[in-house]
Design an enzyme around this catalytic site. Structure first.
Site, PDB file in Angstrom:
ATOM      1  N   SER A   1      92.920 -27.082  40.078  1.00 57.75           N
ATOM      2  CA  SER A   1      94.012 -26.342  40.707  1.00 57.75           C
ATOM      3  C   SER A   1      93.649 -25.959  42.138  1.00 57.75           C
ATOM      4  CB  SER A   1      94.349 -25.115  39.850  1.00 57.75           C
ATOM      5  OG  SER A   1      95.612 -24.597  40.154  1.00 57.75           O
TER       6      SER A   1
ATOM      7  N   ASP B   1      98.677 -28.745  35.556  1.00 61.32           N
ATOM      8  CA  ASP B   1      97.486 -28.053  36.055  1.00 61.32           C
ATOM      9  C   ASP B   1      96.239 -28.338  35.223  1.00 61.32           C
ATOM     10  OD1 ASP B   1      95.636 -25.854  36.844  1.00 61.32           O
ATOM     11  OD2 ASP B   1      97.404 -25.138  37.921  1.00 61.32           O
TER      12      ASP B   1
END
Length: 307
Positions: A68, A180
């Site tokens: 991320s 993610d």
């Protein structure tokens, strides 16, 4: 003054290159140190403070893995962006720098603006050109498996790694819907060992999102759910870490970009607490050399990773 700044940055870059030169013949090489940068949206700016301390103290980082926001900052750093420039970039960004609100059944925002943002700040555009070998993690939405990228285009893989479920739309990459990396690799320590790291520093952005137990809005609900899930999964990545850095980011909101100086300071303070342990690694070198280039990683699913 601008010229002086350029000279200083050039000297610092030269110093970094010297620190990566091979050991003299007959000398025992220092361990190959990798750093895993976890997710946390704006809180990830603390990673800049961690990297800043490592550079100031001359600790050589040989491999980086990011999830991320950790993938975004890691990619910039590995491409050759200097720490002082990373600080300037962090001070200037806001949510709308790389995201835009949208109407979709898949999420409330798209991170497609990240393409232009990364094209502007990255010194190189492919993994193969990076100054420091790197891995970027994402999660296959359909299979739930973690995906590790370490070759090909950097920009699209970082976008996928940052596709925070519920907030950002999933990213379709090579026929797979990706979200993610925090779902599969909250802190990507294991990929570092697979790439040849002898010692691993894990940077975990610990902290809960909801204040006083009451969520303010949907993003607090999503963020707090992720925090709970990460706590439950912590044994998976902690077991592959030799040192854990946990900046105190509990008092920061998911979009607290305006508090960049405080976040960088939190990263610096946390890294300095762990610094004595990392220094001891360098005092006890390993017995045999370890190549600095990343070892091939068997990706899952194979059709998603690679070129």
């Amino acid at each position: 003054m601008k010229s002086l700044g350029k000279i200083i940055r050039s000297v610092q870059a030269f110093g970094r290159e010297l620190s990566r030169r091979p050991e003299p013949p007959g000398a025992k090489p220092a361990p190959s140190i990798g750093i895993a940068l976890g997710g946390g949206f704006a809180r990830g700016i603390a990673h800049v403070g961690v990297l800043k301390v490592l550079e100031e103290e001359g600790i050589p980082i040989r491999i980086v893995a990011g999830t991320s926001v950790g993938a975004l900052i890691g990619a910039a750093y590995c491409s050759g962006v200097a720490i002082e420039d990373l600080e300037k970039i962090a001070r200037s960004v806001r949510f709308t720098t790389f995201a835009r609100w949208t109407v979709s059944r898949y999420g409330f925002a798209s991170n497609d603006r990240m393409v232009a943002f990364l094209d502007r700040i990255l010194k190189v555009k492919s993994f193969e050109e990076l100054r420091i070998p790197m891995a970027v993690t994402a999660t296959d939405f359909n299979s739930g498996e973690g995906v590790v990228f370490h070759s090909g285009s950097i920009v699209d893989t970082v976008r996928a790694s940052c596709a925070y479920p519920g907030m950002f739309l999933p990213v379709n990459l090579r026929g797979h819907w990706l979200v993610d990396g925090m779902l599969s690799h909250p802190v990507p320590t294991q990929p570092l060992h697979e790439m040849g790291a002898d010692r691993v520093i894990a940077v975990h952005l610990k902290g809960h999102w909801a204040k006083d137990g009451a969520p303010r809005h949907l993003f607090d609900v999503i963020g707090q759910s992720f925090a709970i899930a990460q706590d439950q999964m912590s044994h998976l990545w902690r077991g592959a870490a030799d040192a854990i850095v946990e900046p105190d980011v509990a008092g920061f909101a998911y979009d607290d970009f305006k508090r960049t100086p405080d976040l960088i300071r939190a990263g610096e303070l946390a890294m300095r607490q762990v610094l004595p342990e990392v220094r001891r690694w360098l005092e006890a070198p390993i017995a045999s050399p370890v190549p600095l280039k990343a070892k091939p990683v068997t990706p899952r699913p194979a059709t998603v990773t690679g070129d």
